[in-house]
Design a protein around this motif. Structure first.
Motif, PDB file in Angstrom:
ATOM      1  N   SER A 272       0.822  -1.227   0.000  1.00  0.00           N
ATOM      2  CA  SER A 272       0.000   0.000   0.000  1.00  0.00           C
ATOM      3  C   SER A 272       0.845   1.262   0.000  1.00  0.00           C
ATOM      4  O   SER A 272       0.361   2.317  -0.412  1.00  0.00           O
ATOM      5  CB  SER A 272      -1.005   0.058   1.151  1.00  0.00           C
ATOM      6  N   ASP A 273       2.108   1.184   0.429  1.00  0.00           N
ATOM      7  CA  ASP A 273       3.013   2.321   0.223  1.00  0.00           C
ATOM      8  C   ASP A 273       3.295   2.470  -1.275  1.00  0.00           C
ATOM      9  O   ASP A 273       3.270   3.569  -1.823  1.00  0.00           O
ATOM     10  CB  ASP A 273       4.352   2.114   0.951  1.00  0.00           C
ATOM     11  N   LEU A 274       3.568   1.331  -1.911  1.00  0.00           N
ATOM     12  CA  LEU A 274       3.855   1.340  -3.347  1.00  0.00           C
ATOM     13  C   LEU A 274       2.669   1.900  -4.143  1.00  0.00           C
ATOM     14  O   LEU A 274       2.854   2.634  -5.108  1.00  0.00           O
ATOM     15  CB  LEU A 274       4.191  -0.092  -3.813  1.00  0.00           C
TER      16      LEU A 274
ATOM     17  N   SER B  90      -1.688   4.658  -7.794  1.00  0.00           N
ATOM     18  CA  SER B  90      -2.939   3.908  -7.921  1.00  0.00           C
ATOM     19  C   SER B  90      -3.832   4.091  -6.694  1.00  0.00           C
ATOM     20  O   SER B  90      -5.032   3.808  -6.741  1.00  0.00           O
ATOM     21  CB  SER B  90      -2.671   2.428  -8.196  1.00  0.00           C
ATOM     22  N   ARG B  91      -3.271   4.534  -5.602  1.00  0.00           N
ATOM     23  CA  ARG B  91      -4.087   4.910  -4.440  1.00  0.00           C
ATOM     24  C   ARG B  91      -3.663   6.313  -4.014  1.00  0.00           C
ATOM     25  O   ARG B  91      -2.803   6.481  -3.143  1.00  0.00           O
ATOM     26  CB  ARG B  91      -3.903   3.904  -3.299  1.00  0.00           C
ATOM     27  N   PRO B  92      -4.242   7.318  -4.646  1.00  0.00           N
ATOM     28  CA  PRO B  92      -3.749   8.691  -4.458  1.00  0.00           C
ATOM     29  C   PRO B  92      -3.932   9.204  -3.026  1.00  0.00           C
ATOM     30  O   PRO B  92      -4.917   8.891  -2.361  1.00  0.00           O
ATOM     31  CB  PRO B  92      -4.605   9.513  -5.422  1.00  0.00           C
TER      32      PRO B  92
ATOM     33  N   PHE C 249      -9.559 -16.204  -0.057  1.00  0.00           N
ATOM     34  CA  PHE C 249      -9.056 -14.876   0.327  1.00  0.00           C
ATOM     35  C   PHE C 249      -8.324 -14.255  -0.858  1.00  0.00           C
ATOM     36  O   PHE C 249      -7.460 -14.899  -1.450  1.00  0.00           O
ATOM     37  CB  PHE C 249      -8.081 -14.996   1.503  1.00  0.00           C
ATOM     38  N   GLU C 250      -8.641 -13.026  -1.190  1.00  0.00           N
ATOM     39  CA  GLU C 250      -7.959 -12.327  -2.270  1.00  0.00           C
ATOM     40  C   GLU C 250      -7.082 -11.255  -1.650  1.00  0.00           C
ATOM     41  O   GLU C 250      -7.598 -10.309  -1.043  1.00  0.00           O
ATOM     42  CB  GLU C 250      -8.977 -11.693  -3.224  1.00  0.00           C
ATOM     43  N   SER C 251      -5.762 -11.396  -1.774  1.00  0.00           N
ATOM     44  CA  SER C 251      -4.886 -10.377  -1.176  1.00  0.00           C
ATOM     45  C   SER C 251      -4.001  -9.718  -2.230  1.00  0.00           C
ATOM     46  O   SER C 251      -2.965  -9.154  -1.909  1.00  0.00           O
ATOM     47  CB  SER C 251      -4.034 -11.000  -0.059  1.00  0.00           C
ATOM     48  N   VAL C 252      -4.434  -9.795  -3.495  1.00  0.00           N
ATOM     49  CA  VAL C 252      -3.654  -9.174  -4.577  1.00  0.00           C
ATOM     50  C   VAL C 252      -4.103  -7.734  -4.808  1.00  0.00           C
ATOM     51  O   VAL C 252      -3.288  -6.839  -5.086  1.00  0.00           O
ATOM     52  CB  VAL C 252      -3.805  -9.990  -5.888  1.00  0.00           C
ATOM     53  N   GLY C 253      -5.412  -7.496  -4.662  1.00  0.00           N
ATOM     54  CA  GLY C 253      -5.938  -6.167  -4.969  1.00  0.00           C
ATOM     55  C   GLY C 253      -6.246  -6.037  -6.453  1.00  0.00           C
ATOM     56  O   GLY C 253      -6.099  -4.966  -7.026  1.00  0.00           O
ATOM     57  N   ASN C 254      -6.679  -7.139  -7.050  1.00  0.00           N
ATOM     58  CA  ASN C 254      -6.963  -7.167  -8.487  1.00  0.00           C
ATOM     59  C   ASN C 254      -8.359  -7.744  -8.689  1.00  0.00           C
ATOM     60  O   ASN C 254      -8.671  -8.830  -8.180  1.00  0.00           O
ATOM     61  CB  ASN C 254      -5.893  -8.028  -9.182  1.00  0.00           C
ATOM     62  N   GLU C 255      -9.212  -7.023  -9.418  1.00  0.00           N
ATOM     63  CA  GLU C 255     -10.615  -7.425  -9.546  1.00  0.00           C
ATOM     64  C   GLU C 255     -10.777  -8.740 -10.312  1.00  0.00           C
ATOM     65  O   GLU C 255     -11.718  -9.497 -10.068  1.00  0.00           O
ATOM     66  CB  GLU C 255     -11.445  -6.284 -10.160  1.00  0.00           C
ATOM     67  N   THR C 256      -9.863  -9.046 -11.242  1.00  0.00           N
ATOM     68  CA  THR C 256      -9.943 -10.325 -11.974  1.00  0.00           C
ATOM     69  C   THR C 256      -9.622 -11.487 -11.029  1.00  0.00           C
ATOM     70  O   THR C 256     -10.275 -12.537 -11.065  1.00  0.00           O
ATOM     71  CB  THR C 256      -8.946 -10.320 -13.159  1.00  0.00           C
TER      72      THR C 256
ATOM     73  N   LEU D  48      -6.302  -4.207  -1.963  1.00  0.00           N
ATOM     74  CA  LEU D  48      -6.973  -2.949  -2.304  1.00  0.00           C
ATOM     75  C   LEU D  48      -6.883  -2.699  -3.807  1.00  0.00           C
ATOM     76  O   LEU D  48      -5.831  -2.303  -4.300  1.00  0.00           O
ATOM     77  CB  LEU D  48      -6.306  -1.780  -1.560  1.00  0.00           C
ATOM     78  N   PRO D  49      -7.990  -2.918  -4.551  1.00  0.00           N
ATOM     79  CA  PRO D  49      -7.965  -2.579  -5.980  1.00  0.00           C
ATOM     80  C   PRO D  49      -7.962  -1.053  -6.154  1.00  0.00           C
ATOM     81  O   PRO D  49      -8.299  -0.321  -5.220  1.00  0.00           O
ATOM     82  CB  PRO D  49      -9.272  -3.169  -6.516  1.00  0.00           C
TER      83      PRO D  49
END
Ligand SMILES: [Zn+2]
Ligand SMILES: [Zn+2]
Length: 404
Positions: free
Chosen positions: A50-52, A58-60, A294-301, A321-322
């Motif tokens: 989430s820092d990246l 992508s997360r302003p 569990f989805e921990s990638v943050g990608n909707e696909t 977090l997408p």
């Protein structure tokens, strides 16, 4: 005072970051702590995805910002306590002083305390806090969006720029700095025998991953689990699933080394998503699908894949977090006719002062092998290289060691 800090002035610079240098490491000014605030000397800070996401835009967030939200440190100073209870400067022993009640201005921390940061400050008073859902604290969330401490203050100033400008706080933590100021509500006191480099990991990776399994999903022993994405959070979810007695524990990633680490941490099956269709493979291993995905990638696909890999009656937990504009769609009928559930998990649905100490105790008892998450140790000056490595999936947890 002066503090050496990594400041992000502009999001979305090109990679490699080792050349574009989005994080500028230099001395900035830190004001003393105000009432209810604490000066912490950072011991260790982890580089999290989430820092990246702020660095790549992508997360302003509001700029400029002293980044970093997964950290441990030592309390050096607490803010002024203001008026003592009763206003006459006298505390009656056995009343306000010892109980803490009736003396709102008594500081919770003292110099020398070892602390881990919670990246949502919990006000303790809003309806979500009182419901035990402090990860969703409303004043805490608003302060995080504004880039301030819980009370609205900013304590960092870049005095080199003309005119001098205030730097925003990242999630009330701002860990990529030798010293930081935090609200008391952003801190959790920890066992001071725990090595501080390791302690930092409990602030985000462990809280988010283990919390998703234990708090959000509340998995039952013997239930089947699949986890997508073997970063620090996904690997922590593997540890949590193991601790909770689930079987099988299926780990999915695109990087062979991370899948190997997942096995060490308790995964019973691994699927390389480059080589195999994870949904088909999980349905085969889990006899039609798993109880919890569990989805921990943050990608909707990947989120749709996670949903499709659950069995009838299964639950999909979304942890990554997408980007804010992403949507996903699944057949609506299945939610009813197959009683499927989709649940969001923010900060592992944790109450940090309850969960960080208990997850630390589980580590100390050998139940959560958190020490295996750390792959690199960095100096603050190496931070841009560290984010290149994270962006290229070449690291799990890189820890900045401030004693270096
Ligand atoms: Zn994080
Ligand atoms: Zn609250």
């Amino acid at each position: 005072m002066k503090t050496r800090a990594a400041v992000l002035y502009e999001m979305g610079l090109e990679r490699p970051y080792a050349e574009s240098l989005p994080l500028v490491v230099d001395e900035i000014t830190l004001a003393p702590p105000g009432p209810g605030e604490v000066l912490v000397e950072i011991a260790a800070a982890g580089l999290c995805h989430s820092d990246l996401s702020v660095v790549d835009g992508s997360r302003p967030r509001v700029m400029p910002m002293v980044l970093g939200h997964e950290a441990s440190g030592i309390v050096r100073e607490v803010g002024p306590t203001g008026e003592k209870a009763g206003g006459n400067g006298e505390l009656v022993k056995g009343q306000g002083e010892q109980s803490g009640f009736g003396n709102q201005s008594a500081p919770e921390f003292k110099p020398g305390d070892h602390v881990v940061f919670s990246w949502v400050p919990l006000c303790g008073r809003c309806h979500l806090c009182v419901m035990g859902r402090g990860a969703l604290c409303e004043p805490g969330g608003s302060a995080n969006i504004a880039g301030t401490l819980l009370n609205g203050a900013r304590r960092f100033t870049d005095t080199r720029s003309q005119p001098a400008q205030a730097c925003n706080h990242h999630l009330g933590v701002s860990a990529f700095s030798q010293f930081t100021i935090a609200a008391q509500e952003s801190l959790v006191k920890i066992d001071d025998t725990l090595p501080l480099g390791l302690a930092a990991l409990f602030g985000c990776a462990v809280m988010t991953g283990v919390g998703a399994v234990i708090n959000t999903a509340r998995v039952e022993p013997g239930s089947s689990v699949a986890i997508f994405g073997m970063g620090g959070v996904g690997l922590s979810a593997v540890m949590g699933a193991r601790a909770a007695g689930t079987y099988p524990i299926i780990a999915v990633d695109r990087v062979a080394d991370k899948l190997e680490l997942a096995r060490e941490l308790g995964a019973t099956h691994t699927i390389n998503a480059v080589e195999n269709d994870p949904v088909a493979a999980i349905r085969e291993i889990g006899r039609g699908g798993v109880d919890y995905a569990f989805e921990s990638v943050g990608n909707e696909t990947v989120l749709i894949q996670a949903y499709e890999s659950t069995a009838r009656g299964g639950t999909t937990i979304t942890v990554g977090l997408p980007a804010p504009d992403k949507m996903f769609s699944v057949p609506a009928l299945g939610i009813v006719a197959e009683e499927r559930t989709i649940k969001g998990s923010y900060m592992g649905s944790c109450v940090p002062r309850r969960d960080i100490p208990r997850f630390i105790a589980m580590y100390q008892a050998g139940i959560l092998p958190v020490d295996k998450l750390q792959t690199h140790t960095l100096r603050l000056e190496e931070i841009n290289v560290g984010f290149d490595r994270l962006a290229q999936a070449q690291a799990v947890r890189q820890i900045i060691d401030f004693s270096n």
